[in-house]
Design a protein around this motif. Sequence first.
Motif, PDB file in Angstrom:
ATOM      1  N   ILE A 172     -13.243   4.402   6.720  1.00 18.81           N
ATOM      2  CA  ILE A 172     -13.547   4.681   5.315  1.00 18.81           C
ATOM      3  C   ILE A 172     -14.525   3.658   4.741  1.00 18.81           C
ATOM      4  O   ILE A 172     -15.460   4.010   4.047  1.00 18.81           O
TER       5      ILE A 172
ATOM      6  N   TYR B 172       6.561  -6.268   4.870  1.00 20.84           N
ATOM      7  CA  TYR B 172       5.314  -5.568   5.212  1.00 20.84           C
ATOM      8  C   TYR B 172       4.824  -6.009   6.576  1.00 20.84           C
ATOM      9  O   TYR B 172       4.869  -7.184   6.907  1.00 20.84           O
TER      10      TYR B 172
ATOM     11  N   ASN C  34      10.284   0.522  -0.726  1.00 22.36           N
ATOM     12  CA  ASN C  34       9.133  -0.236  -0.240  1.00 22.36           C
ATOM     13  C   ASN C  34       9.424  -1.721  -0.431  1.00 22.36           C
ATOM     14  O   ASN C  34       9.537  -2.188  -1.545  1.00 22.36           O
TER      15      ASN C  34
ATOM     16  N   ASP D 121      -5.353   0.426  -1.610  1.00 17.30           N
ATOM     17  CA  ASP D 121      -6.766   0.634  -1.936  1.00 17.30           C
ATOM     18  C   ASP D 121      -6.999   0.554  -3.439  1.00 17.30           C
ATOM     19  O   ASP D 121      -7.989  -0.012  -3.901  1.00 17.30           O
TER      20      ASP D 121
ATOM     21  N   LEU E 205       0.484 -14.240   7.092  1.00 24.23           N
ATOM     22  CA  LEU E 205       0.224 -12.795   7.072  1.00 24.23           C
ATOM     23  C   LEU E 205      -1.115 -12.490   7.737  1.00 24.23           C
ATOM     24  O   LEU E 205      -1.263 -11.490   8.435  1.00 24.23           O
TER      25      LEU E 205
ATOM     26  N   ARG F  82       2.909   0.231  -2.960  1.00 26.46           N
ATOM     27  CA  ARG F  82       1.962  -0.175  -1.926  1.00 26.46           C
ATOM     28  C   ARG F  82       0.760   0.772  -1.929  1.00 26.46           C
ATOM     29  O   ARG F  82       0.527   1.513  -0.983  1.00 26.46           O
TER      30      ARG F  82
ATOM     31  N   VAL G  12      -2.605  -9.563  -0.372  1.00 30.41           N
ATOM     32  CA  VAL G  12      -1.711  -8.767   0.475  1.00 30.41           C
ATOM     33  C   VAL G  12      -2.240  -7.345   0.604  1.00 30.41           C
ATOM     34  O   VAL G  12      -2.240  -6.747   1.692  1.00 30.41           O
TER      35      VAL G  12
ATOM     36  N   MET H  14     -18.052   2.645  -0.013  1.00 29.56           N
ATOM     37  CA  MET H  14     -16.786   3.308   0.336  1.00 29.56           C
ATOM     38  C   MET H  14     -16.872   4.789   0.016  1.00 29.56           C
ATOM     39  O   MET H  14     -17.451   5.195  -0.994  1.00 29.56           O
ATOM     40  N   LEU H  15     -16.299   5.604   0.875  1.00 33.57           N
ATOM     41  CA  LEU H  15     -16.238   7.042   0.612  1.00 33.57           C
ATOM     42  C   LEU H  15     -15.277   7.296  -0.531  1.00 33.57           C
ATOM     43  O   LEU H  15     -14.229   6.693  -0.603  1.00 33.57           O
TER      44      LEU H  15
ATOM     45  N   LEU I 138      -5.205  -7.140   2.950  1.00 34.17           N
ATOM     46  CA  LEU I 138      -4.830  -7.195   4.364  1.00 34.17           C
ATOM     47  C   LEU I 138      -4.540  -5.800   4.903  1.00 34.17           C
ATOM     48  O   LEU I 138      -4.784  -5.510   6.068  1.00 34.17           O
ATOM     49  N   ASP I 139      -4.036  -4.934   4.021  1.00 30.70           N
ATOM     50  CA  ASP I 139      -3.786  -3.555   4.425  1.00 30.70           C
ATOM     51  C   ASP I 139      -5.083  -2.828   4.741  1.00 30.70           C
ATOM     52  O   ASP I 139      -5.093  -1.894   5.535  1.00 30.70           O
ATOM     53  N   LEU I 140      -6.163  -3.221   4.066  1.00 31.32           N
ATOM     54  CA  LEU I 140      -7.441  -2.527   4.222  1.00 31.32           C
ATOM     55  C   LEU I 140      -8.351  -3.207   5.232  1.00 31.32           C
ATOM     56  O   LEU I 140      -9.495  -2.847   5.383  1.00 31.32           O
ATOM     57  N   CYS I 141      -7.839  -4.249   5.898  1.00 28.81           N
ATOM     58  CA  CYS I 141      -8.661  -4.937   6.863  1.00 28.81           C
ATOM     59  C   CYS I 141      -8.989  -3.995   8.019  1.00 28.81           C
ATOM     60  O   CYS I 141      -8.276  -3.023   8.211  1.00 28.81           O
ATOM     61  N   PRO I 142     -10.033  -4.218   8.807  1.00 25.33           N
ATOM     62  CA  PRO I 142     -10.920  -5.384   8.830  1.00 25.33           C
ATOM     63  C   PRO I 142     -11.991  -5.393   7.738  1.00 25.33           C
ATOM     64  O   PRO I 142     -12.668  -6.408   7.579  1.00 25.33           O
ATOM     65  N   ALA I 143     -12.138  -4.278   7.004  1.00 21.88           N
ATOM     66  CA  ALA I 143     -13.260  -4.197   6.066  1.00 21.88           C
ATOM     67  C   ALA I 143     -13.178  -5.255   4.975  1.00 21.88           C
ATOM     68  O   ALA I 143     -14.182  -5.729   4.468  1.00 21.88           O
ATOM     69  N   LYS I 144     -11.941  -5.637   4.597  1.00 21.28           N
ATOM     70  CA  LYS I 144     -11.793  -6.513   3.434  1.00 21.28           C
ATOM     71  C   LYS I 144     -11.438  -7.946   3.821  1.00 21.28           C
ATOM     72  O   LYS I 144     -10.848  -8.676   3.032  1.00 21.28           O
TER      73      LYS I 144
ATOM     74  N   TYR J 138      -1.892 -10.122  10.838  1.00 22.52           N
ATOM     75  CA  TYR J 138      -2.855  -9.027  10.874  1.00 22.52           C
ATOM     76  C   TYR J 138      -3.713  -9.125  12.122  1.00 22.52           C
ATOM     77  O   TYR J 138      -3.976  -8.133  12.792  1.00 22.52           O
ATOM     78  N   LEU J 139      -4.131 -10.360  12.460  1.00 21.04           N
ATOM     79  CA  LEU J 139      -4.993 -10.560  13.621  1.00 21.04           C
ATOM     80  C   LEU J 139      -4.214 -10.475  14.932  1.00 21.04           C
ATOM     81  O   LEU J 139      -4.777 -10.676  16.009  1.00 21.04           O
TER      82      LEU J 139
ATOM     83  N   HIS K 218      -8.959   2.691   7.696  1.00 20.57           N
ATOM     84  CA  HIS K 218      -9.771   1.967   6.739  1.00 20.57           C
ATOM     85  C   HIS K 218     -11.070   1.456   7.339  1.00 20.57           C
ATOM     86  O   HIS K 218     -12.056   1.291   6.648  1.00 20.57           O
TER      87      HIS K 218
END
Lengths: 104, 298
Positions: A102, A89, A84, B36, B102, B33, B66, B1-2, B69-75, B106-107, A99
Amino acid sequence: MNIGRGCVIAGMLMILHAGLGSAHHRANLRLSELPYDGLPVDITAQCVIGFVIACFGISKVAGEFKDISATNDLNRKTLDSITNVPSFYHFAHRGRSIHSIIYS
Amino acid sequence: MLRDPETVHPLDECKTWPEIRDKLRLWRKENVRCSDQIVELGEYALKHYQTNLGREKWAVFEQVCVAALDLCPAKMKLVNTCIKELAEQFPSSLRVSMLEGLKYEYLKKWDDALEMYEDMIEYEPTFPAPYKRKVAILKAQNKISDAVNDLNRYLNTFSCDHESWLELSDIYISNQNYKQALFCVEELLLQYPHNHLYHQRYADILFTIGGKDNLELSCKYYCKAAELNPGNVRALFGIQLASSTLSSIGKLSSKAKSDNQSLAAWASDMIEDFYKSQKTSKNLIIEVAGVLDKLSLK
């Protein structure tokens, strides 16, 4: 941790005290006009003992010791974390859709 | 969040402050990584323990940014706060502008991101991160061959960057260019001769290519991996598979055959010992024995 801190402070104070003691000794010699031939044993001993105690304390305060064998740290790594690579990334992954469900 | 009852939630696991700090440190160090969990724990730490974090706070902000950003758009809100805080603390830092980049990525504002990276390269040509981000953008756009070319050009200049070699080997493997992937892992082996995972990876690729010579070599590399870390079960399975396959090849001399047979038997014993020492259930041990029976070619 607290033992370590105590040891460091005690050791430092002992060395400081030994320093003051030696200065005092020199002053005494000068007043009584005796020749200077080295420090008395008790001051030297106090200095050395203070040093040892401070060393012990520092090694306690500084944190856990690392394993001496070089490969031991690597053995805990898994294939997942080693392949990783954070600097590559990208965010075009399934998380985008998952997400938003979720967290909604 | 569930909340999925099956997965372990970090806040249930780590309750005290040092535990939380150590967990976040471990994730930073090991490049895990698990975004969450990082966000959950990091957000909590930044909320309740910001003074305890001291100067480590900024590293946690970066880590959380960072991961968020993986959990976007919620975060997205969290990302913006992190970048804002960091930009206030380090106004002219390239590392903070990387995070801005970054966010553009994402956008999917590729042009904005690229422009930003180009400016950074012009400003500081020896800073490797923007070069890598350009490769990542190509990868995100699924332009794999361009990404490979770019990465190769980058590695001509920065040939000691082990992360990039790793990434290049990954891309090659996903495109089934095993010969090139081998070369990349060779570079990694030169840099980290003590890392059992690189030895194992090299052996994996050789085993995938196949053929008598490659199998023999892969067996040796699996042995090296198992020597460096006796707990590497994957390498042990590799030894077992490679040597039992070799012992059934007709071209080998009878001595080489018996050597391979005994190596395979040794690997099987080691695997069984390993599972027995792990306090696993009886069923699993029986299952492992069954698998080993099936693997040894008769």
